[in-house]
Design a protein around this motif. Structure first.
Motif, PDB file in Angstrom:
ATOM      1  N   ALA A  21       0.607  -1.265   0.073  1.00 33.86           N
ATOM      2  CA  ALA A  21       0.220  -0.052  -0.230  1.00 33.86           C
ATOM      3  C   ALA A  21       0.855   1.315  -0.122  1.00 33.86           C
ATOM      4  O   ALA A  21       0.508   2.170  -0.892  1.00 33.86           O
ATOM      5  N   LEU A  22       1.793   1.313   0.953  1.00 32.83           N
ATOM      6  CA  LEU A  22       2.828   2.646   0.821  1.00 32.83           C
ATOM      7  C   LEU A  22       3.429   2.568  -0.481  1.00 32.83           C
ATOM      8  O   LEU A  22       3.713   3.673  -1.286  1.00 32.83           O
ATOM      9  N   ILE A  23       3.871   1.647  -1.322  1.00 31.42           N
ATOM     10  CA  ILE A  23       4.559   1.779  -2.398  1.00 31.42           C
ATOM     11  C   ILE A  23       3.441   2.237  -3.459  1.00 31.42           C
ATOM     12  O   ILE A  23       4.053   3.140  -4.388  1.00 31.42           O
ATOM     13  N   TRP A  24       2.382   1.550  -3.394  1.00 30.00           N
ATOM     14  CA  TRP A  24       1.331   2.229  -4.291  1.00 30.00           C
ATOM     15  C   TRP A  24       1.061   3.668  -4.096  1.00 30.00           C
ATOM     16  O   TRP A  24       0.664   4.301  -5.192  1.00 30.00           O
ATOM     17  N   MET A  25       1.013   4.255  -2.899  1.00 32.67           N
ATOM     18  CA  MET A  25       0.818   5.551  -2.545  1.00 32.67           C
ATOM     19  C   MET A  25       1.727   6.492  -2.904  1.00 32.67           C
ATOM     20  O   MET A  25       1.820   7.797  -2.665  1.00 32.67           O
ATOM     21  N   LEU A  26       3.033   5.881  -3.161  1.00 33.66           N
ATOM     22  CA  LEU A  26       4.330   6.739  -2.961  1.00 33.66           C
ATOM     23  C   LEU A  26       4.314   7.854  -4.212  1.00 33.66           C
ATOM     24  O   LEU A  26       4.412   9.078  -4.050  1.00 33.66           O
ATOM     25  N   PRO A  27       3.706   7.538  -5.482  1.00 39.08           N
ATOM     26  CA  PRO A  27       3.701   8.550  -6.341  1.00 39.08           C
ATOM     27  C   PRO A  27       2.697   9.534  -6.201  1.00 39.08           C
ATOM     28  O   PRO A  27       2.860  10.858  -6.382  1.00 39.08           O
TER      29      PRO A  27
END
Length: 285
Positions: A21-27
């Motif tokens: 989830a964090l990687i998905w939200m990073l951009p």
């Protein structure tokens, strides 16, 4: 998913899900931070440098949002998007609810064949319809007008909304309709007082789908509204900013977040119905 649950302990599984989830939200986080930075900071340092001192509010500015809303026509484009999206969401959902009820519980010749034809329309690419529909709109003087784009979005959205609502409404207990008929309820009374209240989760799901699809649409608006600024929605205005201000990334990021605000509000307002409506529509019918 079940195999993954068995293979990994619950804590590890949660850590993996949180990490994804964090990687998905990073951009998105990077886009949000960039929208609050000055042009000089954007040009010389990356957005992640602000994380060294995240509570140093002197490194943030609202100038980008002020410029986008007041000087680049985003305010007018936001109103145009509302004028386009609200009727283009209400019309197909209302018509689809009537059609789904008729296909599910009313008996008339060719009911199943007509429903299969409506579902089959889901596989027709939008691009195949642009030229003939545009010729009809030009003949009717609907090109470049709000009624024209309302008709286009209603037509394109009806097959999916009819399909989803039909699956939900067809799964309602028959005893309810038999009881309503015994009590003397007419077809419309049964629809408005029984079907609509019980179908709120499914209706909320299709409202989210249709609203987000219309709000984020660029292609259909570009075809049927043209490049007229007086009727251009947010997506067209943001696309114009990319063309005319390709170097001003801070303005583009602010414009992107202005266009994201309302869809996020709609989604989070109706999210409690979303999963329930989608799951009910997927297993019934």
């Amino acid at each position: 998913m079940k195999l993954l649950k068995r293979a990994l302990p619950r804590t590890t599984l949660h850590a993996v899900i949180i990490g994804i989830a964090l990687i998905w939200m990073l951009p998105t986080v990077g886009l949000l931070i960039t929208s609050f930075r000055s042009p000089q900071d954007v040009a010389h340092t990356g957005w992640w440098t602000t994380l060294a001192h995240p509570f140093n509010f002197t490194q943030y500015t609202l100038h980008n949002y002020e410029t986008v809303i007041t000087k680049n026509g985003m305010g007018r484009a936001f109103i145009n998007s509302l004028i386009i999206t609200i009727p283009s969401t209400i019309l197909p959902v209302l018509l689809a609810a009537f059609a789904a009820y008729a296909f599910a519980w009313m008996k008339f010749p060719g009911r199943k064949t007509l429903f299969m034809v409506v579902v089959a329309l889901l596989v027709i690419p939008l691009q195949m319809t642009f030229i003939p529909v545009l010729r009809i709109f030009n003949w009717l003087h609907l090109s470049g007008t709000f009624p024209g784009i309302w008709l286009a979005h209603t037509s394109y959205g009806l097959p999916l909304t009819v399909y989803l609502l039909h699956n939900f409404i067809a799964g309602l207990p028959r005893d309810l309709f038999d009881s309503a008929a015994i009590d003397g309820a007419s077809t419309l009374q049964t629809f408005f007082r029984l079907v609509i209240p019980l179908s709120v989760p499914a209706i909320a799901s299709v409202v989210i789908f249709q609203f987000i699809w219309v709000w984020n649409d660029l292609l259909v608006a570009l075809i049927y509204l043209g490049g007229f600024r007086s009727v251009a929605p947010l997506t067209l205005q943001v696309a114009n900013l990319v063309g005319s201000r390709g170097q001003d990334w801070e303005l583009l990021t602010a414009a992107a977040f202005v266009s994201m605000a309302l869809p996020l509000f709609v989604f989070f307002s109706l999210q409690r119905y979303f999963v329930r409506g989608i799951l009910a529509g997927s297993v019934k019918g």
